[in-house]
Motif scaffolding. Structure first.
Motif, PDB file in Angstrom:
ATOM      1  N   PHE A   1      26.331 -37.232   9.071  1.00 15.00           N
ATOM      2  CA  PHE A   1      27.571 -37.973   8.887  1.00 15.00           C
ATOM      3  C   PHE A   1      28.831 -37.105   8.959  1.00 15.00           C
ATOM      4  O   PHE A   1      29.744 -37.410   9.715  1.00 15.00           O
ATOM      5  N   LEU A   2      28.931 -36.065   8.139  1.00 17.61           N
ATOM      6  CA  LEU A   2      30.183 -35.313   8.011  1.00 17.61           C
ATOM      7  C   LEU A   2      29.978 -33.863   8.447  1.00 17.61           C
ATOM      8  O   LEU A   2      29.083 -33.171   7.960  1.00 17.61           O
ATOM      9  N   THR A   3      30.868 -33.407   9.341  1.00 19.38           N
ATOM     10  CA  THR A   3      30.787 -32.054   9.892  1.00 19.38           C
ATOM     11  C   THR A   3      31.745 -31.128   9.151  1.00 19.38           C
ATOM     12  O   THR A   3      32.924 -31.466   8.990  1.00 19.38           O
ATOM     13  N   PRO A   4      31.280 -29.961   8.694  1.00 17.12           N
ATOM     14  CA  PRO A   4      32.193 -29.009   8.050  1.00 17.12           C
ATOM     15  C   PRO A   4      33.186 -28.443   9.051  1.00 17.12           C
ATOM     16  O   PRO A   4      32.936 -28.401  10.260  1.00 17.12           O
ATOM     17  N   SER A   5      34.329 -28.005   8.546  1.00 15.28           N
ATOM     18  CA  SER A   5      35.365 -27.458   9.427  1.00 15.28           C
ATOM     19  C   SER A   5      34.937 -26.136  10.049  1.00 15.28           C
ATOM     20  O   SER A   5      35.397 -25.776  11.143  1.00 15.28           O
ATOM     21  N   GLU A   6      34.070 -25.408   9.366  1.00 12.78           N
ATOM     22  CA  GLU A   6      33.531 -24.155   9.894  1.00 12.78           C
ATOM     23  C   GLU A   6      32.215 -23.864   9.198  1.00 12.78           C
ATOM     24  O   GLU A   6      31.925 -24.402   8.129  1.00 12.78           O
ATOM     25  N   VAL A   7      31.413 -23.017   9.832  1.00 15.97           N
ATOM     26  CA  VAL A   7      30.148 -22.589   9.243  1.00 15.97           C
ATOM     27  C   VAL A   7      30.365 -21.227   8.593  1.00 15.97           C
ATOM     28  O   VAL A   7      30.684 -20.250   9.274  1.00 15.97           O
ATOM     29  N   VAL A   8      30.208 -21.176   7.274  1.00 13.87           N
ATOM     30  CA  VAL A   8      30.471 -19.939   6.536  1.00 13.87           C
ATOM     31  C   VAL A   8      29.184 -19.398   5.927  1.00 13.87           C
ATOM     32  O   VAL A   8      29.212 -18.670   4.938  1.00 13.87           O
ATOM     33  N   ALA A   9      28.054 -19.721   6.535  1.00 18.01           N
ATOM     34  CA  ALA A   9      26.761 -19.243   6.045  1.00 18.01           C
ATOM     35  C   ALA A   9      26.679 -17.723   6.124  1.00 18.01           C
ATOM     36  O   ALA A   9      27.172 -17.101   7.072  1.00 18.01           O
ATOM     37  N   LYS A  10      26.037 -17.150   5.129  1.00 16.65           N
ATOM     38  CA  LYS A  10      25.786 -15.715   5.108  1.00 16.65           C
ATOM     39  C   LYS A  10      24.432 -15.424   5.752  1.00 16.65           C
ATOM     40  O   LYS A  10      23.726 -16.320   6.214  1.00 16.65           O
ATOM     41  N   GLU A  11      24.062 -14.152   5.768  1.00 18.62           N
ATOM     42  CA  GLU A  11      22.746 -13.764   6.269  1.00 18.62           C
ATOM     43  C   GLU A  11      21.651 -14.335   5.374  1.00 18.62           C
ATOM     44  O   GLU A  11      21.856 -14.571   4.178  1.00 18.62           O
ATOM     45  N   ALA A  12      20.491 -14.558   5.961  1.00 20.69           N
ATOM     46  CA  ALA A  12      19.341 -14.985   5.175  1.00 20.69           C
ATOM     47  C   ALA A  12      19.063 -13.982   4.057  1.00 20.69           C
ATOM     48  O   ALA A  12      19.290 -12.774   4.212  1.00 20.69           O
TER      49      ALA A  12
END
Length: 287
Positions: A207-218
């Motif tokens: 449904f909703l897309t974030p403005s950016e992907v701020v995921a860190k490393e695994a």
């Protein structure tokens, strides 16, 4: 003229002895065509290119997504009062009954008052939680662990509006999520470097897309701060506001139920890979 079947509908499909929560949206496109979106008991929201009407009966077809089988899912239904009902022919060719009621309007409070924060993880046990199936979850020194794919975990307590803080980490390639009220999944995925998407890190699934992907490393600890009031959600991921005061249209795939007007628990997804959580703190809204 608005067709009376238009709107958002909370659906229950009676399939193989189970009541499967689903969701349907119907709206007009231009002056002659009805289109929509559909969420099955699994998978993301998928578009309906056309909903056909003949007399009082409507029909539409959905290509398979994660379902077994190669044929489309075919729906037919009618409106009786303020209830939709009909049949679904599944991808295996078998027919099942369904019923849907209008999704409720959930009140938004502009200046909420917040209660006392509650830490939902004990130091060394699963008190306050229960697994939906054979349990693989454990708690060690305040860290909630699911070392392998298995059952989802659900809080015993239910909540309406709240602020939620949680921290998590996952191995490379793993996938999890947190369901707000047990109905709306905020995605947890190994997505560092990915383009923003409603099925990736910090999106509201389908449904909703974030403005950016701020995921860190695994295997790095990460955090979400989520505010849910009515249907409006704000998601702060690793200190960055990526979804701000957006409306969640309906339940996401994997929801516990489709009764959106009721309080619901937190659900932690444990069936897609290893995941660990710590510092799950919820602050309910008070009247």
């Amino acid at each position: 003229m608005i067709n009376p079947i238009e709107g958002r509908w909370n659906m229950v499909i009676s399939q193989n002895g189970k009541e499967l929560p689903s969701w349907l949206e119907i709206r007009h496109s231009g002056t002659r065509t009805l289109v929509g979106r559909f969420v099955y008991a699994m998978g993301s929201a998928r578009p309906i290119s056309e909903i056909s009407m003949k007399d009082d009966k409507f029909t539409f077809s959905i290509p398979p997504q994660w379902e077994d089988g190669n044929r489309n899912m075919e729906f037919s239904g009618v409106l009786d009062g303020d209830v939709l009902s009909g049949t679904m022919v599944y991808t295996d060719g078998k027919s099942y009954e369904w019923e849907a009621v209008r999704a409720p309007k959930l009140e938004y409070i502009k200046n909420p008052k917040w209660g006392k924060p509650q830490n939902l993880i004990n130091e060394n046990d699963l008190n306050g939680w229960h697994a939906l199936g054979k349990n693989q979850w454990s708690v060690e020194s305040g860290i909630l662990k699911s070392p392998r794919s298995g059952a989802n975990l659900v809080s015993d307590e239910k909540f309406q509006d709240f602020k939620l803080h949680l921290e998590f980490r996952y191995p490379e390639g793993s996938n999890s999520g947190v369901y707000l009220r047990g109905r709306y999944e905020v995605q947890i995925t190994d997505s560092k470097g990915a383009d923003p998407s409603d099925i990736e890190f910090s999106g509201i699934y389908g449904f909703l897309t974030p403005s950016e992907v701020v995921a860190k490393e695994a295997m790095e600890w990460q955090e979400y701060d989520i505010t849910l009031i009515g249907r409006r959600v704000t998601v702060v991921a690793n200190g960055v506001t990526v979804i701000k005061d957006q409306i969640i249209p309906g339940i996401t795939g994997g929801a516990l139920d489709s009764r959106e007007g009721e309080p619901g628990p937190l659900l932690l997804q444990g069936d897609h890979g290893p995941i660990e959580f710590r510092n799950i703190v919820i602050t309910p809204r008070v009247e």
